[in-house]
Design a protein around this motif. Structure first.
Motif, PDB file in Angstrom:
ATOM      1  N   GLN A  89       2.277   1.520  -3.286  1.00 21.05           N
ATOM      2  CA  GLN A  89       1.207   2.047  -4.380  1.00 21.05           C
ATOM      3  C   GLN A  89       0.948   3.468  -4.262  1.00 21.05           C
ATOM      4  OE1 GLN A  89       0.100   0.174  -6.745  1.00 21.05           O
ATOM      5  NE2 GLN A  89      -1.538   1.519  -7.619  1.00 21.05           N
ATOM      6  N   ALA A  90       1.072   4.070  -3.010  1.00 17.73           N
ATOM      7  CA  ALA A  90       0.841   5.485  -2.826  1.00 17.73           C
ATOM      8  C   ALA A  90       2.084   6.227  -3.391  1.00 17.73           C
ATOM      9  CB  ALA A  90       0.617   5.822  -1.096  1.00 17.73           C
ATOM     10  N   LEU A  91       3.188   5.845  -3.265  1.00 18.20           N
ATOM     11  CA  LEU A  91       4.442   6.356  -3.788  1.00 18.20           C
ATOM     12  C   LEU A  91       4.365   6.402  -5.021  1.00 18.20           C
ATOM     13  CD1 LEU A  91       7.390   7.350  -3.302  1.00 18.20           C
ATOM     14  CD2 LEU A  91       8.111   5.089  -3.687  1.00 18.20           C
ATOM     15  N   LEU A  92       4.213   5.299  -5.763  1.00 15.77           N
ATOM     16  CA  LEU A  92       4.036   5.021  -7.334  1.00 15.77           C
ATOM     17  C   LEU A  92       2.940   6.024  -7.763  1.00 15.77           C
ATOM     18  CD1 LEU A  92       4.165   3.552  -9.989  1.00 15.77           C
ATOM     19  CD2 LEU A  92       2.599   2.102  -9.282  1.00 15.77           C
ATOM     20  N   GLU A  93       1.854   6.123  -7.144  1.00 17.82           N
ATOM     21  CA  GLU A  93       0.694   6.893  -7.760  1.00 17.82           C
ATOM     22  C   GLU A  93       1.044   8.600  -7.504  1.00 17.82           C
ATOM     23  OE1 GLU A  93      -3.384   5.911  -6.927  1.00 17.82           O
ATOM     24  OE2 GLU A  93      -2.982   3.856  -6.886  1.00 17.82           O
ATOM     25  N   LEU A 143      -4.936  -0.404  -7.255  1.00 19.37           N
ATOM     26  CA  LEU A 143      -4.370  -1.646  -6.252  1.00 19.37           C
ATOM     27  C   LEU A 143      -5.807  -1.841  -5.490  1.00 19.37           C
ATOM     28  CD1 LEU A 143      -2.474  -3.130  -4.133  1.00 19.37           C
ATOM     29  CD2 LEU A 143      -2.838  -1.060  -2.631  1.00 19.37           C
ATOM     30  N   ARG A 180       0.800  -1.146  -0.008  1.00 17.09           N
ATOM     31  CA  ARG A 180       0.075   0.028  -0.020  1.00 17.09           C
ATOM     32  C   ARG A 180       0.900   1.380  -0.107  1.00 17.09           C
ATOM     33  NH1 ARG A 180      -4.287  -0.137   4.592  1.00 17.09           N
ATOM     34  NH2 ARG A 180      -2.413   0.378   5.835  1.00 17.09           N
ATOM     35  N   ARG A 181       1.877   1.098   0.750  1.00 17.06           N
ATOM     36  CA  ARG A 181       2.670   2.469   0.900  1.00 17.06           C
ATOM     37  C   ARG A 181       3.693   2.574  -0.520  1.00 17.06           C
ATOM     38  NH1 ARG A 181       5.413   4.967   6.023  1.00 17.06           N
ATOM     39  NH2 ARG A 181       3.484   5.391   6.853  1.00 17.06           N
TER      40      ARG A 181
END
Lengths: 370, 147
Positions: free
Chosen positions: B92-96, B111, B89-90
Motif C-alpha cells: 500500500q505504501a508503494l502504491l500510494e 487500507l 502494508r508495504r
C-alpha cells in the motif's frame, strides 16, 4: 586504506592489459567486456577466453548497447560460473545485477566485477556508424577535470551513484590528470588483491587521496539530479500530465525489453492487452463513448512502475530505445527514487538486503493505515 | 458540459473493496446480518489474504472506472497466515507513493484493518470512505479515452 595498482597504459588500453594478463595467467577463465565487432558491425558485450580476441575490446567505450546486468543474468540464470570470470560493467549495471540475483535470475559465484567510476554514456544510437572519436576525446578531457561531458544520456547527468558499489576492482577515472598516461585500479576486495598479486603489473600501493575532480563531479551530479527532477512535474489529482506524456507511447514495449529489472518472460501487461475481449470494449464504450485500441497504453507504464520502480537503477536503457522520445528513464528514476526512499532502499547496494516488498518491519508505515 | 453536470447530479460513487476471507469479509457479513446501515455502492471481492491484492489490481480498478478502492485486512499480528498483512502494508505504501508521484489522488485508495468481530467498524469505514469519495466526485480516469 584500500590498495591500488597503476598500469602504465591509459584507459581502454590499460583495461585490456589488465584483462589480458588475467586471462594469460589463468587468474580468470573468461572476461566479459564491450568489444567492437568486425567491419564496423557495432559494439556488443562479448564473453572472451582467447587473449588475442581482446584486441578489439573497448571496455570503457562510453555507450551501453545492452545492460551488462541483464547480460550477466542471461549468462548465469541457470547455473553459476564454475570458474572465475571477470566482467567490466558500469556501476548501474553492477547494481542491476545485484537486483537480479535477489530475484533469483542470476548467480554471482566466481564473478569478479570490475567497474569504472562512470562519467556516463552516450545514447546507444551513437554506436551505429558514427565514429564518436572527437566526442570521446572531449569526454575523457572533461572526465579528467571532473566535469560531465556533453551529449550524454540525460539520466546520466543526474546520476549520483556513479562510483561503483560492491565490486572487486574500481577503475579510478574521474578527476585524474594522468588519465591519458596511466590507469589506476583500486582493489576493493581481498580476492582482487590476491588475483592482482601474481599478474606482474606492479606492486599494490596504498590508495592516495581522492582527486578534487571527484568531488566536483559529485556536486555536478547532485545539481544535475535536482534539475532533472524539477523538469518533470506530474503533481495533480487527475494524472493529466502523466497521461499526456505517455499518451505518445506506441506500445512497442521496447522499454521493458531492455530493462534489466523487467525479467519476466511473459509480461503481465502484454497478456492483459491480449485478453481485452468484447466485454472490455463494451464496458469502456458505455462509460466513455470512445476508447483507445488496443487498451492499456498508459496503464502499461503505471503497471511497470508498480512492478519494478522499487529496483530501478536508472541506467537509462529504456529512454535510449524509446522511438517516440518519451523521457522514460528520467520519469522512472524520479518515481523510483521516491518509492525507494519510503523504504530507505538503494537498489543494488547490498546483495544481502531484501527487496522491500519481500520483507517488512512490524512497527512501520502507520501513515498508510488510515 | 451540461451533460456532464447532469451526470454528476445523480452521481453515485463506485467503490471496490477487497476483503480478507478471515477477517473483514466476515466483518462485512456481521455488519450485514446485524442490519447496520451503510452505503450500498461498494462491490466486494473476497481474497484469501489482503496480501493477495497486487497494487496493479487496485490501479486496474481505478483505470476501469472505480471511484475508490479500499483494501481491508486483519489487524497487524492477527493475520491468518501470520504475516501477510505486513506485506499488504508495504504494498500500500508503494502504491500510494507511485500514485502521488504520477499525479493521481492517493486518497482514492485506502487500507484499513477490520477484524471478523468488527461489524460496526466495517459499516462506519464504508460510510467514511463513501463520504470521502463523494466529496471528491467522479474519478477523472473513468472517462479518459487515451489510457
Amino acid at each position: 586504506m584500500t590498495a591500488t595498482i597503476t598500469i602504465d597504459k591509459p584507459l581502454d588500453e590499460g583495461v585490456r592489459t589488465l584483462l589480458r594478463s588475467m586471462l594469460e595467467k589463468g587468474t580468470v577463465r573468461a572476461v566479459l567486456t564491450l568489444r567492437r565487432l568486425e567491419d564496423g558491425g557495432g559494439v556488443a558485450h562479448c564473453l572472451v577466453t582467447d587473449p588475442a580476441a581482446l584486441a578489439e575490446a573497448v571496455p570503457l567505450l562510453p555507450v551501453m548497447p545492452s545492460q551488462g546486468g541483464q547480460v550477466l543474468s542471461h549468462l548465469t540464470q541457470e547455473e553459476p560460473f564454475k570458474e572465475p570470470v571477470a566482467a567490466v560493467v558500469r556501476p548501474c549495471e553492477a547494481r542491476a545485477f545485484v537486483e537480479l540475483m535477489k530475484r533469483n535470475q542470476a548467480f554471482g559465484d566466481n564473478l569478479v566485477l570490475i567497474s569504472p567510476e562512470c562519467p556516463g554514456v552516450f545514447p546507444v544510437q551513437r554506436v551505429s556508424g558514427d565514429p564518436m572519436d572527437d566526442d570521446i576525446d572531449a569526454y575523457w578531457r572533461s572526465t579528467s577535470e571532473g566535469k560531465g561531458a556533453d551529449g550524454l544520456r540525460p539520466v546520466c547527468t543526474g546520476c549520483e551513484l556513479f562510483e561503483p558499489i560492491g565490486v572487486d576492482m574500481t577503475l579510478r577515472l574521474v578527476g585524474r590528470s594522468d588519465l591519458d598516461k596511466v590507469l589506476t585500479v583500486r582493489l576493493d576486495t581481498q580476492r582482487a588483491e590476491d588475483m592482482v598479486k601474481d599478474l606482474g603489473l606492479g606492486k599494490a600501493k596504498e590508495d592516495g587521496k581522492d582527486p578534487k575532480g571527484l568531488e566536483a563531479l559529485r556536486s555536478a551530479r547532485a545539481k544535475g539530479r535536482a534539475d532533472l527532477r524539477a523538469e518533470l512535474d506530474f503533481t495533480g489529482e487527475d494524472m493529466a500530465e502523466f497521461s499526456r506524456t505517455f499518451g505518445k507511447c506506441i506500445s512497442c514495449h521496447a522499454c521493458s525489453k531492455v530493462c534489466p529489472i523487467c525479467y519476466c518472460q511473459m509480461c503481465y501487461f502484454e497478456a492483459r492487452a491480449a485478453a481485452a475481449g468484447p466485454a472490455w470494449w463494451r464496458n469502456d464504450l458505455k462509460r466513455k463513448g470512445a476508447t483507445r485500441a488496443p487498451p492499456g497504453t498508459v496503464f502499461f507504464h503505471v503497471g511497470r512502475l508498480l512492478h519494478m520502480s522499487i529496483s530501478c537503477v536508472a541506467c537509462g536503457m529504456c529512454e535510449d530505445v524509446c522511438p517516440v522520445d518519451i523521457p522514460v528513464a528520467r520519469i522512472f528514476k524520479k518515481v523510483g527514487e521516491a518509492a525507494q526512499e519510503v523504504f530507505e532502499y538503494v537498489p543494488g547496494r547490498d546483495p544481502k538486503e531484501e527487496i522491500p516488498i519481500k520483507t517488512f518491519v512490524e512497527d512501520e508505515l502507520h501513515e498508510v493505515e488510515r | 458540459m451540461a451533460d456532464k453536470k447532469k451526470k454528476e447530479a445523480g452521481y453515485e460513487p463506485k467503490i471496490l473493496s477487497f476483503c480478507c476471507n478471515w477477517c473483514s469479509y466476515a466483518g462485512a457479513d456481521l455488519a450485514g446480518v446485524s442490519r447496520l446501515q451503510m452505503p450500498a455502492n461498494f462491490r466486494t471481492i473476497r481474497v484469501m489474504c489482503s496480501s493477495r491484492v497486487n497494487p496493479v489490481y487496485v490501479f486496474t480498478a481505478l483505470e476501469r472506472g472505480a471511484d475508490g478502492v479500499i483494501v481491508t485486512g486483519c489487524h497487524p499480528g492477527d493475520c491468518h497466515y501470520a504475516r501477510g498483512n505486513y506485506f499488504t502494508r508495504r504494498r500500500q505504501a508503494l502504491l500510494e507513493k507511485v500514485l502521488e508521484e504520477i499525479g493521481f489522488d492517493r486518497e482514492r485508495v485506502m487500507l484499513r484493518w477490520i477484524s471478523a468481530s468488527e461489524g460496526p467498524e466495517f459499516a462506519s469505514t464504508m460510510e467514511e470512505f463513501d463520504a470521502t469519495i463523494r466529496s471528491k466526485g467522479k474519478n477523472p480516469l473513468s472517462e479518459e479515452v487515451f489510457l
